[in-house]
Design a protein around this motif. Structure first.
Motif, mmCIF file in Angstrom:
data_model
loop_
_atom_site.group_PDB
_atom_site.id
_atom_site.type_symbol
_atom_site.label_atom_id
_atom_site.label_comp_id
_atom_site.label_asym_id
_atom_site.label_seq_id
_atom_site.Cartn_x
_atom_site.Cartn_y
_atom_site.Cartn_z
ATOM 1 N N THR A 71 0.816 -1.211 0.000
ATOM 2 C CA THR A 71 0.000 0.000 0.000
ATOM 3 C C THR A 71 0.849 1.259 0.000
ATOM 4 O O THR A 71 0.351 2.339 -0.308
ATOM 5 N N ARG A 72 2.144 1.130 0.345
ATOM 6 C CA ARG A 72 3.029 2.301 0.352
ATOM 7 C C ARG A 72 3.840 2.428 -0.932
ATOM 8 O O ARG A 72 4.611 3.382 -1.089
ATOM 9 N N LEU A 143 9.932 3.702 2.677
ATOM 10 C CA LEU A 143 8.973 2.616 2.483
ATOM 11 C C LEU A 143 8.581 1.970 3.805
ATOM 12 O O LEU A 143 7.434 1.567 3.987
ATOM 13 N N THR A 144 9.511 1.880 4.719
ATOM 14 C CA THR A 144 9.261 1.191 5.995
ATOM 15 C C THR A 144 8.912 2.139 7.140
ATOM 16 O O THR A 144 8.799 1.705 8.286
ATOM 17 N N LYS A 145 8.779 3.425 6.828
ATOM 18 C CA LYS A 145 8.502 4.431 7.855
ATOM 19 C C LYS A 145 9.568 4.428 8.947
ATOM 20 O O LYS A 145 9.272 4.555 10.133
ATOM 21 N N SER A 146 10.801 4.261 8.546
ATOM 22 C CA SER A 146 11.896 4.222 9.515
ATOM 23 C C SER A 146 12.150 5.603 10.100
ATOM 24 O O SER A 146 12.077 6.616 9.390
ATOM 25 N N GLN A 185 4.677 19.024 3.858
ATOM 26 C CA GLN A 185 3.455 19.176 4.630
ATOM 27 C C GLN A 185 2.762 17.849 4.929
ATOM 28 O O GLN A 185 1.901 17.766 5.792
ATOM 29 N N LYS A 186 3.145 16.788 4.192
ATOM 30 C CA LYS A 186 2.522 15.487 4.411
ATOM 31 C C LYS A 186 3.378 14.566 5.265
ATOM 32 O O LYS A 186 2.951 13.481 5.620
ATOM 33 N N ALA A 187 4.583 14.998 5.549
ATOM 34 C CA ALA A 187 5.526 14.108 6.218
ATOM 35 C C ALA A 187 5.020 13.649 7.585
ATOM 36 O O ALA A 187 5.111 12.473 7.934
ATOM 37 N N MET A 188 4.470 14.563 8.367
ATOM 38 C CA MET A 188 4.020 14.206 9.703
ATOM 39 C C MET A 188 2.849 13.223 9.647
ATOM 40 O O MET A 188 2.782 12.277 10.431
ATOM 41 N N ALA A 189 1.939 13.441 8.692
ATOM 42 C CA ALA A 189 0.791 12.545 8.570
ATOM 43 C C ALA A 189 1.234 11.144 8.178
ATOM 44 O O ALA A 189 0.665 10.145 8.624
ATOM 45 N N PHE A 190 2.264 11.077 7.344
ATOM 46 C CA PHE A 190 2.751 9.779 6.878
ATOM 47 C C PHE A 190 3.330 8.972 8.024
ATOM 48 O O PHE A 190 3.292 7.747 8.024
ATOM 49 N N TRP A 191 3.887 9.663 9.020
ATOM 50 C CA TRP A 191 4.539 8.967 10.137
ATOM 51 C C TRP A 191 3.681 8.911 11.404
ATOM 52 O O TRP A 191 4.155 8.569 12.454
ATOM 53 N N GLU A 192 2.408 9.220 11.308
ATOM 54 C CA GLU A 192 1.606 9.331 12.523
ATOM 55 C C GLU A 192 1.346 7.979 13.175
ATOM 56 O O GLU A 192 1.078 7.911 14.377
ATOM 57 N N SER A 238 -3.087 -4.912 5.083
ATOM 58 C CA SER A 238 -2.501 -3.566 5.148
ATOM 59 C C SER A 238 -1.619 -3.381 6.382
ATOM 60 O O SER A 238 -0.705 -2.560 6.373
ATOM 61 N N ASP A 239 -1.915 -4.140 7.450
ATOM 62 C CA ASP A 239 -1.139 -4.000 8.684
ATOM 63 C C ASP A 239 0.029 -4.975 8.660
ATOM 64 O O ASP A 239 -0.123 -6.162 8.990
ATOM 65 N N VAL A 240 1.199 -4.489 8.271
ATOM 66 C CA VAL A 240 2.388 -5.319 8.170
ATOM 67 C C VAL A 240 3.550 -4.620 8.860
ATOM 68 O O VAL A 240 3.771 -3.418 8.673
ATOM 69 N N LYS A 241 4.283 -5.366 9.668
ATOM 70 C CA LYS A 241 5.483 -4.839 10.326
ATOM 71 C C LYS A 241 6.652 -5.754 9.998
ATOM 72 O O LYS A 241 6.646 -6.926 10.378
ATOM 73 N N THR A 242 7.632 -5.221 9.282
ATOM 74 C CA THR A 242 8.811 -6.003 8.919
ATOM 75 C C THR A 242 9.737 -6.143 10.133
ATOM 76 O O THR A 242 10.029 -5.159 10.813
#
Length: 490
Positions: A71-72, A143-146, A185-192, A238-242
């Motif tokens: 999804t990302r 991609l991994t929201k690191s 402006q979208k960075a914070m929402a992406f990492w929420e 959609s809920d995946v954690k590597t």
């Protein structure tokens, strides 16, 4: 040509794998060139080869992670559309220089290094691929929201690659998902959506205290058996954690541990490159069984519902004994702790071809655990292994620690502090559960900074120390694949 396709996910994964294979082949051709050149050229050439190999590995990593975080994928698509055409052109240019039969090999290298190094001022040829790698590494974090992702750093690298594209005459890429490119402006929402750290994320990131390699003539190729689907065509929640990824045989095979769904079901994905195409198979840890069937190989099996029999799922060959042990214990612990767990064969708790030299009960982090000392029959290396003493999780690994090869006096690294407590120096446990705290000495109060083992019975501490006494050999232990003699309490 820029990557423009309706099926963005599959095209992205195939493009990454295709360029990774091209980079691998270019690296091999440069290796061959290096063997023919005088030593004075080796430093720059080997530096270039190393950067190309790193890029190849990172492209495969992004492909694997994209399947898990499908999804990302639109978030990174435009960025990959920036780098892949430029990266591919650089590889094709190198191939043309290396294959230029009108020049001798030394002049091929000289011309390639200087001509390509002048295309972007201040960026020699090895630095160009270091730029590519840094950009790809940042895309992996995206991609991994690191937490290591740096939006400003990614933008600086992107502009640098645009400059290289312009210098090479590569037209600007056509946006695929322009509205989904990550902007400030979208960075914070992406990492929420924050996630808690899982113990398995730490297991393979720590440097090994030692590397005990298996003999080369005992190695086998790694392979997967499926059932396969094309990478990018597998339906994922959609809920995946590597958690962790391990590669085998120059990344022709990889295994990724991840948690799936709201229940966080431990799952494995094996990816295999066949004829240049990536194929993948996914199974929950609870659906697989594991065993060590050769010196350096672990085999996973599954139950085939259609054929009503056990079939192989993957065979993984390891270079070092230490990593094989960590991989084995990680899988067993994820399987037993899975919310989908049904049962486990008792022999899966034991790694075949290990002799159990000792067993006793210890009081560890507020619980009673079973402590064992294993010796690998093949490498003669020893490790400590703590597991759950009783209850539903009895036998589940808690931690393991690799014992260093000690040549000095016993008192310099092992100390019986009290009738119940033994301290071992230079040992750091690999922990297979969250919130565990090892009992160690305080370095501010003692020069003997060590792992402390608190035995519930004095005979356990006594027998443990005797096992390592230099003047007496360890107690004899005969071993089959699973059942061995033990000393101390059981």
């Amino acid at each position: 040509m820029d990557m423009i396709t309706r099926d963005v996910g599959s095209s992205l994964l195939n493009g990454c794998c295709h360029e990774a294979e091209r980079a691998r082949l270019v690296g091999l051709s440069l290796d061959g060139l290096c063997l023919t050149l005088p030593e004075k050229f080796h430093a720059h050439l080997k530096g270039l080869i190393q950067q190309i190999q790193l890029c190849s590995q990172m492209l495969l990593t992004i492909a694997d992670l994209s399947q898990l975080h499908i999804t990302r994928v639109p978030v990174v698509t435009d960025y990959l559309n920036v780098i892949l055409p430029c990266f591919s052109r650089s590889l094709r240019d190198i191939t043309e220089y290396v294959n230029n039969r009108s020049l001798d090999k030394e002049h091929r290298w000289r011309k390639m290094y200087h001509a390509m190094g002048e295309e972007l001022p201040g960026t020699p040829l090895p630095a160009r691929f270091a730029l590519y790698y840094a950009f790809l590494d940042m895309l992996k974090h995206l991609l991994t929201k690191s937490p290591e992702f740096d939006l400003n750093g990614l933008e600086v690298l992107r502009l640098r690659i645009f400059q290289l594209r312009e210098a090479r005459g590569i037209p600007p890429p056509s946006p695929i998902h322009q509205d989904q490119i990550v902007r400030q402006q979208k960075a914070m929402a992406f990492w929420e959506q924050e996630t808690n750290t899982h113990w398995a994320e730490d297991i393979f990131t720590r440097p090994l205290p030692s590397r005990t390699e298996f003999k080369r003539n005992n190695r086998f190729f790694s392979r997967a058996y499926g059932p396969f689907r094309r990478l990018g065509a597998i339906d994922m929640l959609s809920d995946v954690k590597t958690l962790a990824k391990r590669t085998f045989d120059d990344d022709t095979v990889s295994v990724t541990f991840f948690l799936q769904g709201l229940e966080e079901i431990p799952t494995l994905m094996v990816r295999q490159i066949h004829s240049g195409e990536p194929w993948a198979a996914i199974k929950g840890a609870h659906e697989l069984c594991i065993k060590r069937d050769f010196d350096s190989r672990l085999t996973f099996t599954r139950w085939s519902v259609t054929e009503r029999r056990i079939k192989p799922w993957a065979q993984l060959t390891f270079i070092t004994w230490e990593e094989m042990v960590l991989f084995y214990c990680t899988f067993v612990c994820l399987k037993v702790r899975s919310p989908m767990f049904i049962n486990i064969r008792e022999e899966e708790y034991e790694i075949r071809k290990e002799a159990k030299l000792f067993q006793a009960q210890i009081f560890d982090d507020g619980f009673y655990h079973c402590l064992k000392v294993y010796e690998d029959i093949l490498t003669k290396r020893r490790r400590l292994h703590a597991s759950v003493w009783e209850g539903d999780l009895k036998g589940c690994p808690i931690w393991t620690a690799f014992l260093p090869e000690k040549k000095g006096p016993l008192r310099s690294w092992l100390l019986r502090k009290t009738s119940h407590v033994v301290a071992i120096r230079d040992v750091s446990p690999y922990v297979f559960c969250n919130n565990y705290r090892a009992n160690t000495t305080d370095p501010r109060q003692s020069k003997f900074h060590a792992l402390e083992l608190e035995f519930t019975h004095t005979t356990g501490a006594k027998r443990f120390k005797e096992l390592f006494e230099e003047q007496a050999p360890p107690p004899s232990a005969t071993s089959s694949d699973h059942d061995t003699k033990s000393s101390g309490e059981s």
